[in-house]
Motif scaffolding. Structure first.
Motif, PDB file in Angstrom:
ATOM      1  N   ILE A  44       1.088  -0.898  -0.327  1.00  0.00           N
ATOM      2  CA  ILE A  44      -0.336  -0.022   0.336  1.00  0.00           C
ATOM      3  C   ILE A  44       1.109   1.434  -0.040  1.00  0.00           C
ATOM      4  O   ILE A  44       2.156   1.377   0.496  1.00  0.00           O
ATOM      5  CB  ILE A  44      -0.962  -0.347   1.340  1.00  0.00           C
ATOM      6  CG1 ILE A  44      -2.033  -1.258   1.281  1.00  0.00           C
ATOM      7  CG2 ILE A  44      -1.950   1.337   1.150  1.00  0.00           C
ATOM      8  CD1 ILE A  44      -2.610  -1.596   2.484  1.00  0.00           C
ATOM      9  N   PRO A  45       1.284   2.311  -0.809  1.00  0.00           N
ATOM     10  CA  PRO A  45       1.518   3.282  -1.304  1.00  0.00           C
ATOM     11  C   PRO A  45       1.682   4.404   0.036  1.00  0.00           C
ATOM     12  O   PRO A  45       0.322   4.311   0.149  1.00  0.00           O
ATOM     13  CB  PRO A  45       1.088   3.662  -2.148  1.00  0.00           C
ATOM     14  CG  PRO A  45      -0.244   3.245  -2.455  1.00  0.00           C
ATOM     15  CD  PRO A  45       0.070   2.200  -2.328  1.00  0.00           C
ATOM     16  N   ASP A  46       2.068   4.490   0.726  1.00  0.00           N
ATOM     17  CA  ASP A  46       2.146   5.888   0.932  1.00  0.00           C
ATOM     18  C   ASP A  46       0.863   6.893   0.858  1.00  0.00           C
ATOM     19  O   ASP A  46       1.121   7.295  -0.430  1.00  0.00           O
ATOM     20  CB  ASP A  46       3.687   7.015   2.034  1.00  0.00           C
ATOM     21  CG  ASP A  46       4.351   5.989   2.478  1.00  0.00           C
ATOM     22  OD1 ASP A  46       3.760   4.927   3.499  1.00  0.00           O
ATOM     23  OD2 ASP A  46       5.599   6.215   2.753  1.00  0.00           O
ATOM     24  N   ALA A  47       0.682   7.747   1.468  1.00  0.00           N
ATOM     25  CA  ALA A  47      -0.146   8.889   0.766  1.00  0.00           C
ATOM     26  C   ALA A  47       0.481   9.551   0.454  1.00  0.00           C
ATOM     27  O   ALA A  47       1.735  11.093   0.681  1.00  0.00           O
ATOM     28  CB  ALA A  47      -1.820   9.065   1.620  1.00  0.00           C
ATOM     29  N   PRO A  48      -0.005  10.041  -0.520  1.00  0.00           N
ATOM     30  CA  PRO A  48       1.062  11.711  -1.527  1.00  0.00           C
ATOM     31  C   PRO A  48       0.758  12.957  -0.849  1.00  0.00           C
ATOM     32  O   PRO A  48      -0.345  13.671   0.225  1.00  0.00           O
ATOM     33  CB  PRO A  48       0.330  11.802  -3.414  1.00  0.00           C
ATOM     34  CG  PRO A  48      -1.837  11.342  -2.705  1.00  0.00           C
ATOM     35  CD  PRO A  48      -0.969  10.098  -1.273  1.00  0.00           C
ATOM     36  N   THR A  49       1.705  13.271  -0.860  1.00  0.00           N
ATOM     37  CA  THR A  49       2.223  14.937  -0.093  1.00  0.00           C
ATOM     38  C   THR A  49       1.129  16.282  -0.705  1.00  0.00           C
ATOM     39  O   THR A  49       1.697  15.931  -2.067  1.00  0.00           O
ATOM     40  CB  THR A  49       3.667  15.507   0.128  1.00  0.00           C
ATOM     41  OG1 THR A  49       4.937  14.980  -0.791  1.00  0.00           O
ATOM     42  CG2 THR A  49       4.122  14.381   0.873  1.00  0.00           C
TER      43      THR A  49
END
Length: 96
Positions: free
Chosen positions: A71-76
């Motif tokens: 699961i990718p990190d939330a985009p900044t």
């Protein structure tokens, strides 16, 4: 102008398998009787096949725990500037 009804001739009443109250007539019941058992068995087989495929699919998906999926990190997000009417375009033919 000649009405189309006169060109077609007299209208004869069509023979139908349904009665005036839209229920099946005796001739339709007699015509369908030989196929009743086959149709019921075919319908039951189709419902059983559909239910078994659905059940198998739900059970197969329920066994997977999805631990191998990253699961990718939330985009900044860039901070939103309050509207001063300034263009946010940095390059291209529209930059002045």
């Amino acid at each position: 102008m000649i009405p189309a009804r006169r060109l077609l001739g007299p209208v004869t009443r069509r023979s139908t398998y349904y009665q005036s109250d839209y229920t099946q007539g005796p001739a339709l019941v007699r015509a369908r009787r030989p196929f009743l058992v086959k149709n019921v068995l075919t319908g039951a087989a189709m419902v059983a096949l559909t239910a078994s495929i659905y059940t198998y699919t739900i059970k197969a998906v329920a066994q997977d725990d999805f631990e191998d999926v990253l699961i990718p990190d939330a985009p900044t997000q860039k901070p939103v500037t309050s509207g001063t009417g300034a263009s946010t375009i940095a390059t291209g033919p529209l930059v002045k």
